[in-house]
Design a protein around this motif. Sequence first.
Motif, PDB file in Angstrom:
ATOM      1  N   ILE A   1     -10.054 -10.925 -12.750  1.00  9.60           N
ATOM      2  CA  ILE A   1      -9.976  -9.951 -13.914  1.00  9.60           C
ATOM      3  C   ILE A   1     -10.159 -10.798 -15.353  1.00  9.60           C
ATOM      4  O   ILE A   1     -10.866 -10.645 -16.381  1.00  9.60           O
ATOM      5  CB  ILE A   1      -8.948  -9.144 -14.177  1.00  9.60           C
ATOM      6  N   SER A   2      -9.218 -11.804 -15.420  1.00  8.64           N
ATOM      7  CA  SER A   2      -9.239 -12.721 -16.543  1.00  8.64           C
ATOM      8  C   SER A   2     -10.464 -13.362 -16.936  1.00  8.64           C
ATOM      9  O   SER A   2     -10.992 -13.404 -17.785  1.00  8.64           O
ATOM     10  CB  SER A   2      -7.941 -13.876 -16.669  1.00  8.64           C
ATOM     11  N   LEU A   3     -11.120 -13.778 -15.778  1.00  6.06           N
ATOM     12  CA  LEU A   3     -12.592 -14.493 -16.185  1.00  6.06           C
ATOM     13  C   LEU A   3     -13.591 -13.371 -16.296  1.00  6.06           C
ATOM     14  O   LEU A   3     -14.256 -13.828 -16.924  1.00  6.06           O
ATOM     15  CB  LEU A   3     -12.950 -15.160 -14.858  1.00  6.06           C
ATOM     16  N   LEU A   4     -13.469 -12.390 -16.166  1.00  2.00           N
ATOM     17  CA  LEU A   4     -14.544 -11.308 -16.374  1.00  2.00           C
ATOM     18  C   LEU A   4     -14.463 -11.000 -17.751  1.00  2.00           C
ATOM     19  O   LEU A   4     -15.210 -10.834 -18.441  1.00  2.00           O
ATOM     20  CB  LEU A   4     -14.282  -9.960 -15.615  1.00  2.00           C
ATOM     21  N   ILE A   5     -13.122 -10.899 -18.290  1.00  2.00           N
ATOM     22  CA  ILE A   5     -12.968 -10.771 -19.870  1.00  2.00           C
ATOM     23  C   ILE A   5     -13.475 -12.012 -20.580  1.00  2.00           C
ATOM     24  O   ILE A   5     -14.032 -11.618 -21.517  1.00  2.00           O
ATOM     25  CB  ILE A   5     -11.542 -10.417 -19.970  1.00  2.00           C
TER      26      ILE A   5
END
Length: 459
Positions: free
Chosen positions: A433-437
């Motif tokens: 999720i952090s990489l998608l953000i």
Amino acid sequence: MEKQKLGFWQIWNMSFGFLGIQFGFALQGGFMSRIFQTLGAEKDAIPLLWIAAPLTGLIVQPIIGYISDKTWSARWGRRRPFFLIGAILSSIALFFVPYSPTLWMAAGFLWILDASINISMEPFRALVADKLPDSQRSYGFVIQTLIIGIGTWIASNLPWMISQLGVSDSAPSGVVPMSVKIAFAIGAFVFLLSILYTIFTTSEYPPEDMEAFKIEKTKKNNFVTDIVDNIGNMPSTMKKLGVIQFFSWFAFFTMWSLANPALTEHVFNNPAPIEASFNFKDPIQLADFQVQNTAFQKSSNLVGAYMGVYGLSSMAFALILVLYTAIRNVNRKWVHMFSLFLGGIGFILMYYIPSPAYLSGCFILIGFAWGSILSMPYAMLSSAVDPNRMGVFMGIFNMFIVLPQIIAALGGINLVSNLLGKETINAMIIAGISLLIAGLCNLLITDKHAISYQIKEGN
């Protein structure tokens, strides 16, 4: 001063030292948590044990960048003295890390190791900007990424390869297996040798105005004040890149610190045995512990080997970009955005895969993100800052790498991943999720010069 364009092998030579640096980082990232677990660390305590790594980067990199900007030797140049100092210290630390008898000593060696690697690493980033004209910056950082990918893949597979040669993965309670010790010794040797190769095959440009440089050196500057002033005068593009870096490095720190406990437990079904659950005076329980511990160590070898796949795919990613950027411009913003999206998907899929064989696919996707993280932000940054302050700005830029890691180590990972449940594998979902953000944050970048340097005048 007009900088001449360099050929592939010239850029390769000036970046080759990164092979050793990445040997150090890959062994640290792939196996440090394993060493902590072997020495009795609980899973929830592992991120905090890692805090030495980002803390040293926060302190060391801006200082080294500032000092190297103000260094010049007719024989050794500006950045190369720091390559050598960092290489010697890193090699010593790498060799002794797996011999740590206690958790606090292992954490202390991690502190020394990461500080030493940072002494070498920051000047390497600045060297690319020092040596190459703006039109070759993307090309230079991508070749650096290619070398990093090679180092990641080989170093991550070392314990597994050494084990295949017959070196034991078994060890008494609280002792790191010999396969890991030999792997770290090889890493120490490669680190020093590759740095020496760059030192003796690469020259550096002298300061453009030597008289002004000498006058500046004689001034009694307060480097803390200067660094603070530079932080306050960061270009807008640098601040926006910092937001992207924050979420990117939160994700990768989560992987380095918790991938081993998460994957040995969730994917391999061989978690680290808890020593307190066994009575070692009972031969049956002692034998049971040894069986479980050996299974955990062998699964940890495989986790490291699978993690090496992200180095391999980042190498392929970099090779494609090397061929492309050698002849054409690349839109750094879009490349970085979609690469981070692929990495995020790779992390999230770890929760759903039915067997370990599918981990290769996950890490291939993560490798695309890793290859982009190591090249595109630095290429964009180097086109947006004052060349005379390249070292200090590269060091300050590192703050956006270490601050998310510090937050993660101080409980950020545990806090956020526990929102999804107590299973350690949830940390990998948070990384995704952090990489998608981080990918979405690329929409903040609007500086056309940073996004894609135009080679033709007037464009």
